[in-house]
Design an enzyme around this catalytic site. Structure first.
Site, mmCIF file in Angstrom:
data_model
loop_
_atom_site.group_PDB
_atom_site.id
_atom_site.type_symbol
_atom_site.label_atom_id
_atom_site.label_comp_id
_atom_site.label_asym_id
_atom_site.label_seq_id
_atom_site.Cartn_x
_atom_site.Cartn_y
_atom_site.Cartn_z
ATOM 1 C CB CYS A 2 -0.938 0.088 1.194
ATOM 2 S SG CYS A 2 -2.060 -1.283 1.370
ATOM 3 N NE ARG A 27 4.691 1.319 -0.036
ATOM 4 C CZ ARG A 27 5.626 1.112 0.876
ATOM 5 N NH1 ARG A 27 6.866 1.376 0.593
ATOM 6 N NH2 ARG A 27 5.327 0.662 2.067
ATOM 7 C CD1 TRP A 75 -0.663 -6.156 -3.154
ATOM 8 C CD2 TRP A 75 -1.001 -6.850 -1.054
ATOM 9 N NE1 TRP A 75 -0.436 -7.514 -3.111
ATOM 10 C CE2 TRP A 75 -0.637 -7.960 -1.843
ATOM 11 C CE3 TRP A 75 -1.262 -7.046 0.297
ATOM 12 C CZ2 TRP A 75 -0.517 -9.244 -1.314
ATOM 13 C CZ3 TRP A 75 -1.153 -8.325 0.824
ATOM 14 C CH2 TRP A 75 -0.779 -9.412 0.017
ATOM 15 C CG ASN A 101 0.375 1.862 3.862
ATOM 16 O OD1 ASN A 101 -0.647 2.004 3.219
ATOM 17 N ND2 ASN A 101 1.566 2.282 3.449
ATOM 18 N N GLY A 102 -0.949 -1.383 6.660
ATOM 19 C CA GLY A 102 -0.721 -2.288 7.790
ATOM 20 C C GLY A 102 -1.987 -3.044 8.149
ATOM 21 C CD GLU A 487 15.442 -14.318 -7.958
ATOM 22 O OE1 GLU A 487 14.855 -14.839 -6.999
ATOM 23 O OE2 GLU A 487 15.180 -13.176 -8.387
ATOM 24 C CE LYS A 491 12.357 -12.053 -10.220
ATOM 25 N NZ LYS A 491 12.898 -11.967 -8.950
ATOM 26 C CD GLU A 494 8.644 -12.479 -8.263
ATOM 27 O OE1 GLU A 494 8.579 -12.062 -7.110
ATOM 28 O OE2 GLU A 494 9.625 -12.255 -9.000
ATOM 29 C CG HIS A 510 15.465 -38.422 -5.259
ATOM 30 N ND1 HIS A 510 15.687 -39.749 -5.032
ATOM 31 C CD2 HIS A 510 16.692 -37.847 -5.332
ATOM 32 C CE1 HIS A 510 16.985 -39.974 -4.951
ATOM 33 N NE2 HIS A 510 17.626 -38.831 -5.139
ATOM 34 C CE LYS A 609 10.997 -3.689 -5.630
ATOM 35 N NZ LYS A 609 11.589 -4.867 -6.286
HETATM 36 C C1 G6P Z 1 7.992 -9.232 -2.061
HETATM 37 C C2 G6P Z 1 8.566 -8.829 -3.391
HETATM 38 C C3 G6P Z 1 9.775 -9.714 -3.722
HETATM 39 C C4 G6P Z 1 10.795 -9.632 -2.606
HETATM 40 C C5 G6P Z 1 10.190 -10.003 -1.259
HETATM 41 C C6 G6P Z 1 11.130 -9.694 -0.113
HETATM 42 O O1 G6P Z 1 7.408 -10.484 -2.150
HETATM 43 O O2 G6P Z 1 7.586 -8.939 -4.402
HETATM 44 O O3 G6P Z 1 10.358 -9.266 -4.929
HETATM 45 O O4 G6P Z 1 11.861 -10.494 -2.892
HETATM 46 O O5 G6P Z 1 9.001 -9.244 -1.030
HETATM 47 O O6 G6P Z 1 11.308 -8.313 -0.063
HETATM 48 P P1 G6P Z 1 12.543 -7.577 0.563
HETATM 49 O O7 G6P Z 1 12.251 -6.111 0.363
HETATM 50 O O8 G6P Z 1 12.586 -7.960 2.013
HETATM 51 O O9 G6P Z 1 13.761 -8.016 -0.150
#
Ligand code: G6P
Length: 614
Positions: A2, A27, A75, A101-102, A487, A491, A494, A510, A609
């Site tokens: 948010c 955000r 969000w 927010n929160g 990773e 990606k 996501e 396995h 984010k």
């Molecule tokens: C969210 C983001 C990810 C990120 C994760 C951890 O899920 O979408 O891209 O890796 O949070 O965030 P941080 O800011 O702690 O690295």
């Protein structure tokens, strides 16, 4: 998670708020809204489901005048994303409007109590409960807005950053925080408020970050005042932002994600700048060197992180165990915090977080602190909560990352982890001087090698067309490349919404090997390293079952080409720095597949984010 924006000053507030919301849209982007007080002292809330552009369309024919306002991009946590649940929320009398927010954890109890007092609710949110509570307190105590907020927040359990404005009171914004960031920008006869500095930087570089349980009294034509819940005035710590506005723009790229992928050769230079001596013979990581005793006597290192940062942590585990011979455990912060972990005073806990605000990682830091461990932060956002809660640390210095899918922050985190391992390894005498110097030289060559892999973009764009309509992907790697496989898969899922799994190559047999058929693309990382031969055997197992293999190999390797369907050649790099280079083609592949599928790569569905709720 948010975005909050606020403005009070001499200019029309609405355009500033909208621009700020656009900057914060990364955000959260389920719904958006704005509250303004016009010259007749009327308080208007305009809000709608969807993105900020939808709000702009909705507000076109409405009154958006006024020089004070608050705005929000959401969000969803409580209540689905719709018009009703969008912020700002009015109080019962419509005298107050709030953005938040929160999460208010005890909202249900408070709501029941307020309902008994005759309050009715228009939304399913915890936020509306809070604004009603503030109004209830104000009416019962006949107090001003600031006092009502202070009293109400003492009844609240949870995390929040809030801003409240009041009809008939066009000169005042009250803001407060607990476990959710909030920053006030100080301009000339004007103030800006935001959940991070990105909407503020184009107007002023002077900012004050609120601390937990602080209330900001932001009043027109008066100096900013910060008080606690007991109304005791707190000193103002004014900080100067180093961010520049150009860092927040796309700079000619169609998406932030692509810009951030291409920035990596430069961001790695920024990350190592000043940390390798001019002769290129030594790493000077002051966060470690200032606390040598801790690192010399550490018995164990525990890395806590979430998402992409957790993947960087897995690479850190390899680096530290290889170069420092200290046992390392890597934990999801969300699991660590709730499983009664064993943490000792001679442990070092490393918290990795791009945003520096991830709620679970911050909570893990608090647990480590209570257990007496030394805490080291590896973060990107300067002045964010995690760096402020740690004993020492290193910023990754890659600049603002706006694309929701992390790219340059990941390589920045791995670079800092490599420098950290080199520094500790030298301190403890666990790394041979020759290897130490060789790795420093290699680290300095990484930006150039990243440029070379960025040159593969046409090949990757072509390859992406072949696989755009695949329903599943498997990513395989071993050793240092296993976290890269995780990773790469993250990606892809996501931003393209294709199901993808990362797996250690040898574990395939396995279970996941049952999935292999001629429709299953397998991305196999088979660069020349200590487990190369083993990885080749794993590729053969896949080919024997007609899987379609895209292999990432070291330049000049022709053996794999004979068995793989497609080959991507990566420059030679020492195996422990290979993740820095090999992750880039995987970022690009995910990007191009998502573009082919017409996905919103910078703001993928359901993601945010910065995850400031647990
Ligand atoms: C969210 C983001 C990810 C990120 C994760 C951890 O899920 O979408 O891209 O890796 O949070 O965030 P941080 O800011 O702690 O690295």
């Amino acid at each position: 998670m948010c975005g909050i924006v606020g403005y009070i000053g001499k200019r029309p507030a609405y355009p500033i708020l909208i621009k700020g919301l656009h900057r914060l849209e990364y955000r959260g982007y389920d719904s958006a809204g704005v509250a303004l007080i016009n010259d007749q002292n009327e308080l208007t809330v305009l809000k709608t489901k969807g993105k900020v552009a939808d709000l702009e369309r909705y507000a076109e024919s409405k009154d958006t005048s006024g020089t004070i306002g608050i705005a929000h991009t959401r969000w969803a946590t409580h209540g689905e994303p719709n018009d009703r649940n969008a912020h700002p929320h009015y109080s019962q009398s419509k005298n107050l409007a709030i953005i938040h927010n929160g999460i208010i954890e005890n909202y249900a109890v408070l709501k029941t109590a307020l309902q008994k007092e005759g309050f009715t609710f228009q939304s399913d949110t915890d936020t509306e409960v809070l604004v009603q509570l503030i109004e209830y307190v104000q009416q019962n105590n006949h107090c001003d807005l600031c006092q009502a907020v202070q009293l109400a927040l003492q009844e609240v359990i949870g995390a929040y950053a809030i801003a409240v404005i009041e009809r008939g009171n066009p000169d005042l914004i009250i803001a407060a925080r607990k476990s959710s960031p909030l920053v006030v920008g100080i301009g000339e006869d004007e103030f800006f408020l935001a959940s991070d500095a990105t909407p503020i930087v184009e107007y002023t570089h002077e900012v004050v970050y609120l601390e937990d349980e602080e209330v900001a009294i932001i009043e027109r034509n008066k100096p900013l005042k910060i008080v606690n819940f007991k109304n005791v005035e707190k000193p103002l710590h004014i900080k100067t932002l180093e961010m520049s506005i150009s860092q927040l723009e796309k700079g000619g790229y169609p998406h932030f994600m692509l810009k951030e992928i291409y920035e990596q050769p430069r961001t790695i230079i920024d990350c190592i700048r000043g940390r390798i001596n001019p002769e290129g013979t030594d790493v000077i990581l002051s966060g470690v060197l200032d606390h040598q005793e801790k690192f010399l006597h550490a018995n164990r290192i525990i890395i806590v992180a979430c998402g992409t940062s957790w993947h960087a942590g897995l690479i850190g585990e390899h680096l530290i165990e290889d170069l420092c011979r200290i046992p390392v455990e890597v934990e999801y912060a969300s699991e660590f915090r709730y499983r009664h972990p064993i943490v000792r005073p001679d442990d070092i806990v490393i918290a990795i977080s791009q945003s520096g605000e991830t709620a679970d990682t911050l909570a893990a830091v608090e647990i480590a602190r209570k257990a007496g461990a030394f805490i080291y932060g590896i973060c990107n956002v300067i002045g964010s909560s995690i760096p402020r809660a740690t004993d020492s640390g290193s910023y990754i210095h890659v600049g603002p990352e706006i694309g929701v899918a992390s790219t340059k922050a990941f390589t920045g985190q791995v670079t800092v982890l490599a420098m950290l391992a080199l520094t500790i390894g030298k301190l403890r005498g666990s790394i041979e001087p020759e290897r130490y110097h060789q790795l420093i030289r290699q680290l300095q060559l990484i930006p150039q090698k990243m440029k070379t892999v960025l040159g593969l973009s046409d090949q990757l764009a072509d390859l992406s067309k072949i696989f755009t309509y695949a329903h599943n992907f498997i990513y395989l790697g071993r050793g240092y490349n296993y976290p890269v496989a995780l990773e790469g898969a993250l990606k892809l899922k996501e931003i393209s919404y294709i199901h993808a799994e990362g797996y250690p190559a040898a574990e395939m047999k396995h279970g996941p090997i049952a999935l292999i058929d001629n429709e299953m693309p397998v991305i196999a990382i088979a660069t020349t390293d200590s487990v190369y031969e083993k990885t080749i055997s794993n590729i053969q197992e896949i080919k024997a079952r007609h899987g379609r293999v895209v292999a990432l190999v070291t330049e000049g390797n022709h053996d794999v080409a004979a068995m793989a369907d497609h080959v991507i050649e990566i420059p030679q790099v020492d195996e422990c720095l290979m993740p820095l280079v090999v992750s880039i083609p995987l970022q690009m592949l995910a990007y191009y597949i998502a573009i082919n599928k017409n996905r919103n790569v910078d703001q993928p569905r359901n993601l945010a984010k910065s995850v400031t709720v647990e």
